[in-house]
Design a protein around this motif. Sequence first.
Motif, short mmCIF file in Angstrom:
data_model
loop_
_atom_site.label_atom_id
_atom_site.label_comp_id
_atom_site.label_asym_id
_atom_site.label_seq_id
_atom_site.Cartn_x
_atom_site.Cartn_y
_atom_site.Cartn_z
N GLU A 1 -3.04 58.95 -43.15
CA GLU A 1 -2.51 57.89 -42.29
C GLU A 1 -3.58 56.85 -41.99
N ASN A 2 -4.81 57.31 -41.71
CA ASN A 2 -5.89 56.36 -41.42
C ASN A 2 -6.21 55.49 -42.62
N ILE A 3 -6.25 56.12 -43.81
CA ILE A 3 -6.58 55.36 -45.02
C ILE A 3 -5.46 54.38 -45.35
N ARG A 4 -4.21 54.78 -45.13
CA ARG A 4 -3.12 53.86 -45.41
C ARG A 4 -3.17 52.66 -44.48
N ARG A 5 -3.50 52.88 -43.20
CA ARG A 5 -3.63 51.74 -42.29
C ARG A 5 -4.79 50.83 -42.71
N MET A 6 -5.88 51.47 -43.14
CA MET A 6 -7.03 50.68 -43.61
C MET A 6 -6.65 49.88 -44.85
N PHE A 7 -5.83 50.49 -45.73
CA PHE A 7 -5.38 49.78 -46.93
C PHE A 7 -4.50 48.59 -46.55
N ASP A 8 -3.63 48.79 -45.57
CA ASP A 8 -2.77 47.69 -45.13
C ASP A 8 -3.59 46.54 -44.55
N GLN A 9 -4.76 46.91 -43.99
CA GLN A 9 -5.63 45.88 -43.41
C GLN A 9 -6.64 45.35 -44.41
N GLY A 10 -6.56 45.90 -45.67
CA GLY A 10 -7.46 45.43 -46.70
C GLY A 10 -8.84 46.07 -46.64
#
Length: 471
Positions: free
Chosen positions: A192-201
Amino acid sequence: MKIMFRKVTLLPVIVAVVFVFPGAGTAQEVSVDDTLHLTLDKALEIALSENPLIKVADKEIEKVDYSRKEAWAGLIPSISAEGSYSRNVKKPVLFLSEDMAGGLGGGSSTIEIGSDNSYSAAISAAMPLFNMSLFKSIQMTDVEMKSALESARQSRINMINEVKKAYYNCLLANDSYNVMFRSLQNARENYENIRRMFDQGAAAEYDVIRSEVQVRNLEPSLTEAKNGRKVSALMLKILLGIDSDIPLGFDENLEAFKELIEGMPSAPDQDLSNNSDIRQLDIQKLQLDKQFELTRAQRFPTLSAFINYQFQTQANHFRFDDYQWATPIVAGLQLQIPIFSGFSKRYQEKQVEVSMEQLKYQRENVERQVSVSVLNAYSSMEAAAQKIESARVAVRQAGRGYEISQARYQTGAGTLLELNDAEVALTQARLNLNQARFDFLTARAEYEKTLGTNLPEFAELPGSSEETGME
């Protein structure tokens, strides 16, 4: 990711109980809707009261007790009664000489005797006054009772050992499940943390895919751990003699036995007097001693008293009121003295003496084997204790390493591979700690079983120490 997770294995005794006692699951009446919460002491108490193998051993004590009472009954007077009726279809005759026949005024040389109907009844009583073989037989039954008590004690010791191992298996399965569950939670949080970071670039798509694969790889391990909990619980239920549908709850975990682990004896115990195998051999020595005495007692004379009270009458009709009854009474003593029996008794004594020598060598061999078993169990405890200390440090360090790798990845200083390695190391360290605790507890159970010192107070047989003559 490959997590080293040890499967719970079925104990051989469980399979035997399933086939020999297929109805063992109905002994404990607990509602299926209720959870049976267990501690180790409670599990042992249920097993010792409900397991069919324990009940069989207890019934053997009851049977031997009746056998002992039967032997004592030989000292009580025996009373019997008998009666008979006979019809003289053709009466017996008495042959007379010619002079006697002439004196009677007849030419016949025979005369009929007796009556058409003959009745007799008797009451007899007998009692041994001196019978050395009987006295020795009574002493033999006392030794048989000691053997039955020790067999029941051995059944309890073995059952306690099996229940402890099965209970520790359940705790290991539960703790391993919790470790895998926490590991899966960590993987999901990372995903979940990595996906949020991916969404934020701030993270690459590869990291999202790799973290999701990490979660998928852990899910089968959690399922395997869940199945391990079910299998271990079923094993324990069979030993406890409860229905397989009853849910179990455990009020302890492996860490709860910290004091037992820290209380490991400083050196292996050399006192083998409570080992059940050795105690059984000592009882067999007593049995051979009594058997030798019993064989020798056959050389002694026997003396018994008897009395016989009879009712007798004869008549040619069936008018019972006119019968005249004779009531003779006979009383006396009977003495039997053995003189010669072809040396058979001597040969029997020699056979017993040879058996004594065999038992002596057998005991020496068993004592050596038990000593080795004690040392092996103690060595296993030592090795497991060292693993526990090492695993504790490993868990603490792996936990700290996982926290650092998380912080490094979130700040961009670390990689996903580093984070995954840290998570795998933490999971493996926790599993290793649980396994080390389990290894120690099972080795401790085997150590106590071999020494014969693992009987709680509620498992002691009433009067067993007095009956067996062993403390």
